[in-house]
Design a protein around this motif. Structure first.
Motif, PDB file in Angstrom:
ATOM      1  N   VAL A 164       5.933  66.435  64.782  1.00 13.70           N
ATOM      2  CA  VAL A 164       6.256  66.486  63.354  1.00 13.70           C
ATOM      3  C   VAL A 164       6.067  65.096  62.788  1.00 13.70           C
ATOM      4  CG1 VAL A 164       7.935  67.104  61.596  1.00 13.70           C
ATOM      5  CG2 VAL A 164       7.949  68.300  63.790  1.00 13.70           C
ATOM      6  N   LEU A 165       5.117  64.948  61.868  1.00 17.97           N
ATOM      7  CA  LEU A 165       4.768  63.641  61.324  1.00 17.97           C
ATOM      8  C   LEU A 165       5.729  63.189  60.237  1.00 17.97           C
ATOM      9  CD1 LEU A 165       0.918  64.145  60.945  1.00 17.97           C
ATOM     10  CD2 LEU A 165       2.166  63.233  62.902  1.00 17.97           C
ATOM     11  N   ASN A 166       6.105  64.093  59.347  1.00 17.92           N
ATOM     12  CA  ASN A 166       6.915  63.747  58.185  1.00 17.92           C
ATOM     13  C   ASN A 166       7.245  65.038  57.443  1.00 17.92           C
ATOM     14  OD1 ASN A 166       4.411  64.269  56.576  1.00 17.92           O
ATOM     15  ND2 ASN A 166       3.802  62.310  57.462  1.00 17.92           N
ATOM     16  N   ILE A 167       8.176  64.947  56.530  1.00 16.17           N
ATOM     17  CA  ILE A 167       8.523  66.099  55.686  1.00 16.17           C
ATOM     18  C   ILE A 167       8.628  65.622  54.252  1.00 16.17           C
ATOM     19  CG2 ILE A 167      10.249  67.859  55.147  1.00 16.17           C
ATOM     20  CD1 ILE A 167      11.002  67.885  58.110  1.00 16.17           C
ATOM     21  N   GLY A 168       7.786  66.181  53.378  1.00 18.15           N
ATOM     22  CA  GLY A 168       7.780  65.802  51.972  1.00 18.15           C
ATOM     23  C   GLY A 168       7.686  67.008  51.068  1.00 18.15           C
ATOM     24  N   ALA A 169       7.533  66.744  49.787  1.00 15.77           N
ATOM     25  CA  ALA A 169       7.573  67.801  48.776  1.00 15.77           C
ATOM     26  C   ALA A 169       6.188  68.407  48.558  1.00 15.77           C
ATOM     27  CB  ALA A 169       8.129  67.249  47.474  1.00 15.77           C
ATOM     28  N   THR A 170       5.865  69.425  49.315  1.00 19.02           N
ATOM     29  CA  THR A 170       4.670  70.234  49.048  1.00 19.02           C
ATOM     30  C   THR A 170       5.074  71.701  49.074  1.00 19.02           C
ATOM     31  OG1 THR A 170       4.099  70.280  51.402  1.00 19.02           O
ATOM     32  CG2 THR A 170       3.030  68.591  50.044  1.00 19.02           C
ATOM     33  N   HIS A 171       4.417  72.494  48.262  1.00 21.28           N
ATOM     34  CA  HIS A 171       4.681  73.938  48.176  1.00 21.28           C
ATOM     35  C   HIS A 171       6.121  74.243  47.751  1.00 21.28           C
ATOM     36  CE1 HIS A 171       0.771  74.423  49.926  1.00 21.28           C
ATOM     37  NE2 HIS A 171       1.130  73.852  51.054  1.00 21.28           N
ATOM     38  N   LEU A 172       6.696  73.331  46.971  1.00 20.46           N
ATOM     39  CA  LEU A 172       8.040  73.598  46.457  1.00 20.46           C
ATOM     40  C   LEU A 172       8.065  74.845  45.583  1.00 20.46           C
ATOM     41  CD1 LEU A 172       9.525  70.099  45.519  1.00 20.46           C
ATOM     42  CD2 LEU A 172      10.620  71.848  46.935  1.00 20.46           C
TER      43      LEU A 172
ATOM     44  N   ALA B  81       8.978  67.430  72.387  1.00 17.84           N
ATOM     45  CA  ALA B  81       8.858  67.249  70.943  1.00 17.84           C
ATOM     46  C   ALA B  81       8.528  65.789  70.660  1.00 17.84           C
ATOM     47  CB  ALA B  81      10.160  67.635  70.250  1.00 17.84           C
ATOM     48  N   VAL B  82       7.523  65.566  69.811  1.00 14.25           N
ATOM     49  CA  VAL B  82       7.111  64.225  69.405  1.00 14.25           C
ATOM     50  C   VAL B  82       7.410  64.132  67.913  1.00 14.25           C
ATOM     51  CG1 VAL B  82       5.177  62.614  69.262  1.00 14.25           C
ATOM     52  CG2 VAL B  82       5.312  64.226  71.176  1.00 14.25           C
ATOM     53  N   VAL B  83       8.466  63.409  67.554  1.00 18.52           N
ATOM     54  CA  VAL B  83       8.969  63.477  66.181  1.00 18.52           C
ATOM     55  C   VAL B  83       9.147  62.088  65.589  1.00 18.52           C
ATOM     56  CG1 VAL B  83      10.093  65.704  66.528  1.00 18.52           C
ATOM     57  CG2 VAL B  83      11.381  63.610  66.973  1.00 18.52           C
ATOM     58  N   ASN B  84       8.928  61.996  64.284  1.00 19.47           N
ATOM     59  CA  ASN B  84       9.030  60.741  63.546  1.00 19.47           C
ATOM     60  C   ASN B  84      10.495  60.461  63.211  1.00 19.47           C
ATOM     61  OD1 ASN B  84       8.857  58.579  61.837  1.00 19.47           O
ATOM     62  ND2 ASN B  84       7.480  59.546  60.358  1.00 19.47           N
ATOM     63  N   VAL B  85      11.125  59.558  63.968  1.00 18.68           N
ATOM     64  CA  VAL B  85      12.545  59.284  63.753  1.00 18.68           C
ATOM     65  C   VAL B  85      12.773  58.318  62.591  1.00 18.68           C
ATOM     66  CG1 VAL B  85      13.228  59.819  66.114  1.00 18.68           C
ATOM     67  CG2 VAL B  85      12.516  57.493  65.548  1.00 18.68           C
ATOM     68  N   ASP B  86      11.689  57.846  61.961  1.00 15.11           N
ATOM     69  CA  ASP B  86      11.842  57.043  60.736  1.00 15.11           C
ATOM     70  C   ASP B  86      11.989  57.930  59.506  1.00 15.11           C
ATOM     71  OD1 ASP B  86      11.618  54.791  62.256  1.00 15.11           O
ATOM     72  OD2 ASP B  86       9.577  54.294  61.617  1.00 15.11           O
ATOM     73  N   ASP B  87      11.705  59.222  59.653  1.00  9.36           N
ATOM     74  CA  ASP B  87      11.810  60.162  58.539  1.00  9.36           C
ATOM     75  C   ASP B  87      13.195  60.797  58.566  1.00  9.36           C
ATOM     76  OD1 ASP B  87      11.651  62.775  57.097  1.00  9.36           O
ATOM     77  OD2 ASP B  87       9.549  62.224  56.841  1.00  9.36           O
ATOM     78  N   ALA B  88      13.946  60.613  57.492  1.00 11.87           N
ATOM     79  CA  ALA B  88      15.338  61.061  57.463  1.00 11.87           C
ATOM     80  C   ALA B  88      15.485  62.568  57.608  1.00 11.87           C
ATOM     81  CB  ALA B  88      16.003  60.595  56.166  1.00 11.87           C
ATOM     82  N   ARG B  89      14.481  63.326  57.223  1.00 13.07           N
ATOM     83  CA  ARG B  89      14.565  64.787  57.355  1.00 13.07           C
ATOM     84  C   ARG B  89      14.123  65.268  58.731  1.00 13.07           C
ATOM     85  NH1 ARG B  89      15.842  67.727  52.999  1.00 13.07           N
ATOM     86  NH2 ARG B  89      15.850  66.693  50.963  1.00 13.07           N
ATOM     87  N   VAL B  90      13.387  64.437  59.449  1.00  8.72           N
ATOM     88  CA  VAL B  90      12.909  64.822  60.784  1.00  8.72           C
ATOM     89  C   VAL B  90      13.876  64.381  61.873  1.00  8.72           C
ATOM     90  CG1 VAL B  90      11.041  64.562  62.466  1.00  8.72           C
ATOM     91  CG2 VAL B  90      10.503  64.712  60.019  1.00  8.72           C
TER      92      VAL B  90
END
Length: 348
Positions: free
Chosen positions: A185-193, A219-228
């Motif tokens: 999971v690279l990041n989570i942002g506002a798409t398809h809202l 799991a390989v996850v971006n821990v800099d992303d607050a939602r991930v």
């Protein structure tokens, strides 16, 4: 895949099949105009057009087999035609059957921004160690991912699949088809809202990839992303958290932006250090490069080898530098670019 395997799979699921001569299936297509010899044609029903109306055209263009909901108008004795109740469901079943037949390790990649570049980087890097398949282009949806699996071969050992969504439950469906053992999971942002309704719904969708992984998966996850980051604490599988923060197990140093020449940074994992030199323009792509390294680590590649493979990767990324006849440079990021991707390009 072969048409004989397709016929066997479709019959096992209860569908009617008119089987022609056994032939290789080298890919998949959902647009009859773009169907090439050797490609399976899948007749999906769309909002404006029905693929079932174009089955004969696809056969004329050389499709050795079709999966459709209505038999073609013409007589095609040499081709294999599977008539099913719902093409999307049948193709998902076929894709899952073929993956299991090939017995490959699957790495799924999702995120709001950078999926395609991360997928391409990962596939090129892994190909230095394993015969590697990856989803071509943007075949990353309910319809697209099964089509991507039509180019999988039995001599492949790894498949890297991009997973996207624009509706609730889509990534879970893709995971049910692909059965990944590694999920990034690279990041989570506002798409398809407009379709999902809230950021919380988008978050649930993206995180359904790591939540689907088996206990023995990674799991390989971006821990800099607050939602991930919070998902790492709830997973039973191994977790490789990546980023620049102290919480990252796979941690990068400062990124040196080299403009159109790429970017470079150092990376640490389990006490080891390696240097990365990206040849893709855009310092913001370091995130995808870290994910590519993390996926390699999950599949048993050492840090030095993983970093070298990413550094040596030459890919056709989203951001293309093009020259005009008079020598001017054009930064072409028109491939369905999100606001975040455009912002990254503007920083070059």
């Amino acid at each position: 895949m072969t048409t004989a395997f397709l016929a066997e799979s479709m019959r096992a699921h209860g569908y009617g099949v008119a089987e022609g001569a056994n032939a290789a299936i080298t890919g998949g297509a959902a647009d009859s105009r773009l169907t090439r010899p050797g490609e399976l044609f899948a007749a999906f029903r769309g909002e404006r057009l029905d693929g079932n109306d174009f089955v004969d055209e696809a056969l004329e263009r050389g499709a050795p087999a079709v999966v459709c909901e209505h038999a073609p108008r013409g007589d095609w004795p040499g081709r294999t035609v599977a008539v099913v109740e719902d093409t999307r469901t049948a193709l998902a079943e076929l894709g899952r059957d073929w993956l299991r037949q090939c017995d490959v390790r699957v790495a799924g990649i999702t995120g709001t921004v950078g999926k395609t570049t991360a997928k391409e980087l990962t596939a090129v890097a892994l190909s230095a160690q394993f015969p590697t398949h990856h989803s071509p282009g943007n075949l990353n949806s309910r319809e697209g991912l099964p089509l991507a699996l039509m180019s999988l071969r039995q001599d492949h050992e790894v498949s890297v699949l991009e997973m996207a969504m624009d509706s609730e439950g889509e990534i879970a469906e893709l995971c049910a088809i692909a059965e990944p053992s590694v999920g990034a999971v690279l990041n989570i942002g506002a798409t398809h809202l407009e379709k999902l309704g809230s950021m919380e719904a988008i978050e649930r969708e993206k995180l359904s990839l790591p939540r689907s992984l088996p206990r023995e998966g990674t799991a390989v996850v971006n821990v800099d992303d607050a939602r991930v980051a919070p998902v790492a604490d709830e997973l039973a599988c191994e977790v490789i958290g990546f980023g620049a923060s102290e919480a990252a197990r796979l941690r990068r140093g400062d990124v040196r932006d080299l403009g159109l020449e790429g970017a470079e940074f150092g990376v640490r994992f389990e006490g080891e250090h390696a240097d990365v030199r990206l040849h893709v323009p855009g310092a913001h792509l370091a995130e995808g490069a870290l994910a590519a390294i993390g996926i390699q680590l999950a599949l048993g590649v050492g840090l030095t080898e993983a970093a070298e493979a990413v550094s040596g990767a030459e890919i056709d990324g989203r951001l293309q530098v093009r020259l005009t006849a008079r020598g001017a440079r054009i930064l072409d990021d028109t491939y369905n670019a999100s606001p975040a991707s455009v912002a990254g390009a503007l920083e070059l």
